[in-house]
Every structure is written in structure tokens, then in C-alpha cells.
Design a protein around this motif. Structure first.
Motif, PDB file in Angstrom:
ATOM      1  N   GLY A 102     -32.836   3.294  37.702  1.00 13.01           N
ATOM      2  CA  GLY A 102     -33.400   4.770  38.060  1.00 13.01           C
ATOM      3  C   GLY A 102     -34.880   4.399  38.274  1.00 13.01           C
ATOM      4  O   GLY A 102     -35.492   5.661  38.663  1.00 13.01           O
ATOM      5  N   ARG A 103     -35.157   3.442  37.950  1.00 13.98           N
ATOM      6  CA  ARG A 103     -36.945   3.547  38.080  1.00 13.98           C
ATOM      7  C   ARG A 103     -37.420   3.805  39.383  1.00 13.98           C
ATOM      8  O   ARG A 103     -38.495   4.357  39.346  1.00 13.98           O
ATOM      9  CB  ARG A 103     -37.462   1.898  37.667  1.00 13.98           C
ATOM     10  N   THR A 104     -36.734   3.366  40.439  1.00 13.72           N
ATOM     11  CA  THR A 104     -37.039   3.710  41.760  1.00 13.72           C
ATOM     12  C   THR A 104     -36.533   4.783  42.441  1.00 13.72           C
ATOM     13  O   THR A 104     -36.859   5.202  43.755  1.00 13.72           O
ATOM     14  CB  THR A 104     -36.839   2.443  42.621  1.00 13.72           C
ATOM     15  N   GLY A 105     -35.910   5.467  41.760  1.00 11.63           N
ATOM     16  CA  GLY A 105     -35.221   6.827  42.191  1.00 11.63           C
ATOM     17  C   GLY A 105     -33.727   6.347  42.755  1.00 11.63           C
ATOM     18  O   GLY A 105     -32.969   7.338  43.143  1.00 11.63           O
ATOM     19  N   ARG A 106     -33.152   5.445  42.834  1.00  8.21           N
ATOM     20  CA  ARG A 106     -31.735   5.133  43.051  1.00  8.21           C
ATOM     21  C   ARG A 106     -31.493   4.057  41.674  1.00  8.21           C
ATOM     22  O   ARG A 106     -32.452   3.652  40.952  1.00  8.21           O
ATOM     23  CB  ARG A 106     -31.666   3.986  44.090  1.00  8.21           C
ATOM     24  N   LEU A 107     -30.180   4.114  41.148  1.00  7.66           N
ATOM     25  CA  LEU A 107     -29.741   3.579  40.156  1.00  7.66           C
ATOM     26  C   LEU A 107     -30.401   1.973  40.173  1.00  7.66           C
ATOM     27  O   LEU A 107     -31.157   1.548  39.048  1.00  7.66           O
ATOM     28  CB  LEU A 107     -28.077   3.546  39.958  1.00  7.66           C
ATOM     29  N   PHE A 108     -30.134   1.391  41.171  1.00  6.65           N
ATOM     30  CA  PHE A 108     -30.902   0.239  41.394  1.00  6.65           C
ATOM     31  C   PHE A 108     -31.576  -0.159  42.880  1.00  6.65           C
ATOM     32  O   PHE A 108     -31.213   0.425  43.548  1.00  6.65           O
ATOM     33  CB  PHE A 108     -29.754  -1.245  41.485  1.00  6.65           C
ATOM     34  N   ALA A 109     -32.618  -0.606  42.519  1.00  5.63           N
ATOM     35  CA  ALA A 109     -33.777  -0.542  43.621  1.00  5.63           C
ATOM     36  C   ALA A 109     -33.414  -1.320  45.127  1.00  5.63           C
ATOM     37  O   ALA A 109     -33.550  -0.670  46.048  1.00  5.63           O
ATOM     38  CB  ALA A 109     -35.047  -1.389  43.408  1.00  5.63           C
ATOM     39  N   HIS A 110     -32.437  -2.203  45.001  1.00  4.35           N
ATOM     40  CA  HIS A 110     -31.811  -2.609  46.221  1.00  4.35           C
ATOM     41  C   HIS A 110     -31.059  -1.622  47.172  1.00  4.35           C
ATOM     42  O   HIS A 110     -30.722  -2.165  48.375  1.00  4.35           O
ATOM     43  CB  HIS A 110     -31.052  -3.983  45.911  1.00  4.35           C
ATOM     44  N   GLU A 111     -30.673  -0.698  46.485  1.00  3.75           N
ATOM     45  CA  GLU A 111     -29.758   0.193  47.266  1.00  3.75           C
ATOM     46  C   GLU A 111     -30.550   0.691  48.566  1.00  3.75           C
ATOM     47  O   GLU A 111     -30.011   1.379  49.397  1.00  3.75           O
ATOM     48  CB  GLU A 111     -29.310   1.590  46.103  1.00  3.75           C
ATOM     49  N   VAL A 144     -27.350   5.795  28.106  1.00  5.99           N
ATOM     50  CA  VAL A 144     -28.135   5.688  29.344  1.00  5.99           C
ATOM     51  C   VAL A 144     -27.617   5.781  30.610  1.00  5.99           C
ATOM     52  O   VAL A 144     -28.012   6.848  31.526  1.00  5.99           O
ATOM     53  CB  VAL A 144     -28.961   4.382  29.089  1.00  5.99           C
ATOM     54  N   ILE A 145     -26.587   5.043  30.740  1.00  7.62           N
ATOM     55  CA  ILE A 145     -25.871   5.211  32.205  1.00  7.62           C
ATOM     56  C   ILE A 145     -25.327   6.479  32.440  1.00  7.62           C
ATOM     57  O   ILE A 145     -25.337   6.832  33.593  1.00  7.62           O
ATOM     58  CB  ILE A 145     -25.031   3.966  32.328  1.00  7.62           C
ATOM     59  N   ASP A 146     -24.751   6.997  31.565  1.00  7.34           N
ATOM     60  CA  ASP A 146     -24.190   8.200  31.866  1.00  7.34           C
ATOM     61  C   ASP A 146     -25.357   9.244  32.190  1.00  7.34           C
ATOM     62  O   ASP A 146     -24.808  10.116  33.215  1.00  7.34           O
ATOM     63  CB  ASP A 146     -23.573   8.861  30.580  1.00  7.34           C
ATOM     64  N   ARG A 147     -26.530   9.106  31.597  1.00  2.00           N
ATOM     65  CA  ARG A 147     -27.442  10.109  32.437  1.00  2.00           C
ATOM     66  C   ARG A 147     -28.195   9.464  33.456  1.00  2.00           C
ATOM     67  O   ARG A 147     -28.350  10.516  34.629  1.00  2.00           O
ATOM     68  CB  ARG A 147     -28.332  10.248  31.337  1.00  2.00           C
ATOM     69  N   VAL A 148     -28.648   8.451  33.562  1.00  2.00           N
ATOM     70  CA  VAL A 148     -29.402   7.779  34.525  1.00  2.00           C
ATOM     71  C   VAL A 148     -28.609   7.663  36.101  1.00  2.00           C
ATOM     72  O   VAL A 148     -29.160   7.906  37.032  1.00  2.00           O
ATOM     73  CB  VAL A 148     -29.940   6.325  34.398  1.00  2.00           C
ATOM     74  N   ALA A 149     -27.285   7.480  35.830  1.00  2.00           N
ATOM     75  CA  ALA A 149     -26.382   7.547  37.109  1.00  2.00           C
ATOM     76  C   ALA A 149     -26.016   8.815  37.863  1.00  2.00           C
ATOM     77  O   ALA A 149     -25.386   8.624  38.866  1.00  2.00           O
ATOM     78  CB  ALA A 149     -25.166   6.663  36.986  1.00  2.00           C
ATOM     79  N   ASP A 150     -26.153   9.828  37.080  1.00  2.00           N
ATOM     80  CA  ASP A 150     -25.849  10.907  37.559  1.00  2.00           C
ATOM     81  C   ASP A 150     -26.827  11.512  38.902  1.00  2.00           C
ATOM     82  O   ASP A 150     -28.304  11.168  38.620  1.00  2.00           O
ATOM     83  CB  ASP A 150     -26.503  12.127  36.619  1.00  2.00           C
ATOM     84  N   PRO A 151     -26.103  11.649  39.985  1.00  4.35           N
ATOM     85  CA  PRO A 151     -27.076  11.802  41.297  1.00  4.35           C
ATOM     86  C   PRO A 151     -28.151  12.985  41.106  1.00  4.35           C
ATOM     87  O   PRO A 151     -29.277  12.720  41.555  1.00  4.35           O
ATOM     88  CB  PRO A 151     -26.044  12.335  42.111  1.00  4.35           C
ATOM     89  N   ALA A 152     -27.909  14.145  40.203  1.00  4.08           N
ATOM     90  CA  ALA A 152     -28.660  14.960  40.001  1.00  4.08           C
ATOM     91  C   ALA A 152     -30.089  14.633  39.238  1.00  4.08           C
ATOM     92  O   ALA A 152     -31.049  14.998  39.531  1.00  4.08           O
ATOM     93  CB  ALA A 152     -28.165  16.268  39.245  1.00  4.08           C
TER      94      ALA A 152
END
Length: 395
Positions: A221-230, A286-294
């Protein structure tokens, strides 16, 4: 006399005793705005109630059993990561350094098992940071990391950051993989342009190489996507993750495709603590929260607000700052005076930043910081800049 704690760190004279969201409380009661988040670790801030509950609930049930047995929390977290990423399989570690070690082993074992044992070389780039293990420092290759620790682990080819032509020229019959951070953290917040990541993916495809991404600092989530390469619309074959995935609990992972991981059969790798019930219970929260699109949309909104204000800070202090760089909530301020002067002035004004290479200070705040926190951050950073300006005038 050597102190009881091995003196390998230049520690600031601060003793934090409590954390609340984006804030740290010093033993003397002062409240510091934390724009470092434990070097991008505390993704959900300090003492987040979801993480506290996940940890305490699991601590009251079971801490550790080892990987001799099934671990339901580990399976749950692996399933979540596979669901939300390119990966088919996950191995859990305790740190980014351990993730690097496995990524290197996995790439080489893939080619060994496919009848190409000579393919062991991994292409890396200057300014990179892949941990402080023997493989990690050999991969980075900088004198600062390697001096005094020779002989270096062989099998790494070091290229200039951004030199795509050099990548193609460096590929030989010994090349196994390319290893790169989508955004260099320790190297000074240097993003790899999307077009270059796409080109590296294509080069790997064309030459039958594996692409390894180090998202230890820029992932989760650091870059605004779950993973930066996305952002680049590509996928790696192997990816290193740590820091934010545990929200402050020591946790890391290597994510991989079935193909890339095919050589890692029973007995080829292991970890006593990796994937323990405590760490994985927290990682699931953590993933439950950070992977949420909202949640990610809100990260992007706050990142835009923070960057806008930082651009204003740079404009207001042209004697102190050159530019803002980075993406999402992984931002850097390129300094004109020594970046350590700005970090120190930040301490005086109770705001925490993190130094990096290329005379940059990193801003890696919790992804949960509020608009009010952002406004206060700019007030304190401005005071720090004024303080350094005055010091320069009287020097």
C-alpha cells in the motif's frame, strides 16, 4: 569499553515509550509526529486497534509451534496474498533480508532444476538496497555496504540505475534474473519509470530470465496500490515483501509464480520462526485493511495532498530543498544542506524523518495519517527548514 548493545547504529537521543496513530510519545512527554513509521514498517500507525486485537487474541491462544506442523494463520495469510497478487505460492520469513536470501536461492534453483546450472548471475542496479546479509550486500555492491566483509558472494552483475541498454548488453549464458526495487528507498526515493519496468519485464521474457522485484519498502500500500509494480501493469516472477506486511510485527514473505518456485521442494529452505501464528495473525489483519480498494483510494488522496503541500514547502525554502520525489506515501525531499541537518532539526521540532542516499530525507508516514496530521507535518517541517536556514546564515 564496548556497550552491552553492539554499537552498529548511530542512534538519536530519543526514547519513545508509546505510540498513537501517527504520533510517538517520548519518555519526557513530548509528542513527535512520525513521518518515518519505523522505516515504512508501521503501515497502519502505532497501536492500531485491529492489530492490537489480532495480536492479543492470538497471543492468548498460541504463539509458536514451528513449521513441522500445519499453521492455520499462515495458510490464511498465504491465501489472502495469492488472492490479491500475481503469486501462486508464498514463503514466510521474518524480515526483508531473509526474503532476499530466498529470492536469490529460488531463482538459481529454478535454472538448476531445468538443466541450466550455469545460470546463476543476477543483474542488479546501483543505489539499491536488498538487506545486510551476505547475499543482500553482494547484490547491492556499494562500497559502503561491502567494505570489510569480503570475499563477496559471487553471481551479481551491477549496472547503472536506469541503463536499459546496459541490461541487454550484460545478459550472457550465465544470467538467471534481474533484481530491482520499483522504488529505491535507501537509494534516495528513486522510482523506476513505468516504461522501464515494462521494458525489464519484456527483456526477461525475451531472454528467458526471471524478474525479481524487491518491494520490501515500497509494497503493501505504500505507493497507493497494494504493490508498487501494479502501476506499471506488469507482474514479476518472484517478489520480496516485508516491513509493512506485519504492521510492526517482524514478518516478511517471498511471493512467486508456480513456475519460478518449482525448484523449492521439501527440504530446500526453511525458517524456525517464519510464518509463526503471531506474525501471520497480525499480517492477516494488515492485508484485510490495506488491500481494501477504499483504503487505497484514501492513501492516494492523502498522498496527493501531502505532495502538494511539500511542493509549496520546497518553493518557500529554495535554499534548503531542491525537489520532491517519489510516489504515494513514499516521498523524499532532496536537500541542499546535509540531509542529516534537516533530520536533526526535525527532532528539535518534534517531527521524524529518515535520511537516505543522494542527500534525501524520506517521508514514509503511516498510511492512516489524517489531514490534520499532514497540516501539522508541514508546520513542523517548515520550522525545521527555517532553523537550518538560520544555522547556515550564522555558520
Amino acid at each position: 569499553m564496548i556497550p552491552s548493545v553492539l554499537p552498529t547504529y548511530n542512534r538519536a537521543p530519543l526514547n519513545f515509550v508509546k505510540g498513537e496513530g501517527a504520533w510517538l510519545i517520548e519518555a519526557d512527554g513530548r509528542r513527535f509526529l512520525d513521518l518515518g513509521a519505523g522505516i515504512a514498517v508501521n503501515a497502519l500507525g502505532h497501536a492500531h486497534p485491529d492489530l492490537v486485537k489480532a495480536l492479543t487474541d492470538q497471543a492468548n491462544a498460541l504463539w509458536h509451534v514451528s513449521n513441522l506442523y500445519q499453521i492455520p494463520q499462515q495458510q490464511a495469510l498465504a491465501d489472502k496474498l495469492v488472492e490479491h497478487s500475481f503469486a501462486d505460492t508464498v514463503f514466510f520469513t521474518n524480515s526483508g533480508t531473509e526474503s532476499c536470501e530466498l529470492a536469490v536461492k529460488m531463482a538459481r534453483k529454478y535454472f538448476y532444476d531445468n538443466g541450466q546450472p550455469e545460470r546463476v548471475d543476477i543483474i542488479t542496479f546501483d543505489g539499491s538496497f536488498h538487506g545486510r546479509s551476505s547475499a543482500g550486500i553482494a547484490a547491492a555492491g556499494s562500497e559502503k555496504m561491502t567494505k570489510g566483509f569480503g570475499p563477496m558472494l559471487p553471481g551479481f552483475v551491477h549496472l547503472t540505475f536506469g541503463d536499459l541498454d546496459g541490461v541487454t548488453d550484460a545478459i550472457t549464458e550465465r544470467t538467471a534474473a534481474i533484481l530491482i526495487e520499483p522504488v529505491q528507498g535507501e537509494g534516495g526515493i528513486r522510482p523506476v519509470p513505468d516504461a522501464e519496468l515494462k521494458a525489464l519485464r519484456q527483456i526477461c521474457d525475451d531472454h528467458g530470465l526471471l524478474l525479481i522485484l524487491d518491494e520490501v519498502q515500497c509494497g503493501v500500500g505504500r505507493t497507493g496500490r497494494l504493490f508498487a509494480h501494479e502501476w506499471a501493469g506488469i507482474t514479476p516472477d518472484i517478489m520480496m515483501v516485508a516491513k509493512g506486511i506485519g504492521g510492526g510485527f517482524p514478518l516478511g514473505a517471498v511471493l512467486a509464480t508456480e513456475k519460478a518456485a518449482s525448484g523449492m521442494t521439501a527440504g530446500t529452505h526453511g525458517s524456525t520462526y517464519g510464518g509463526n501464528p503471531l506474525g501471520c495473525a497480525v499480517g492477516c489483519a494488515v492485508i484485510d485493511r490495506v488491500a481494501d480498494p477504499a483504503f487505497l483510494a484514501e492513501v492516494n488522496r492523502k498522498a496527493g495532498l501531502l505532495r502538494q503541500k511539500l511542493e509549496g514547502l520546497v518553493a518557500a525554502h529554495p535554499d534548503i530543498f531542491e525537489e520532491v520525489r517519489g510516489t504515494g506515501l513514499m516521498l523524499g525531499l532532496k536537500c541542499k544542506p546535509a540531509n542529516t541537518d534537516l533530520v536533526g532539526a526535525g527532532y528539535d521540532n518534534m517531527v521524524i524523518t529518515v535520511p537516505a542516499a543522494d542527500n534525501v530525507i524520506r517521508l514514509l508516514p503511516p498510511l492512516t495519517l489524517s489531514d490534520e496530521d499532514i497540516a501539522e507535518a508541514l508546520t513542523r517541517l517548515d520550522k525545521a527548514a527555517v532553523q537550518v536556514s538560520k544555522q547556515l546564515e550564522t555558520a
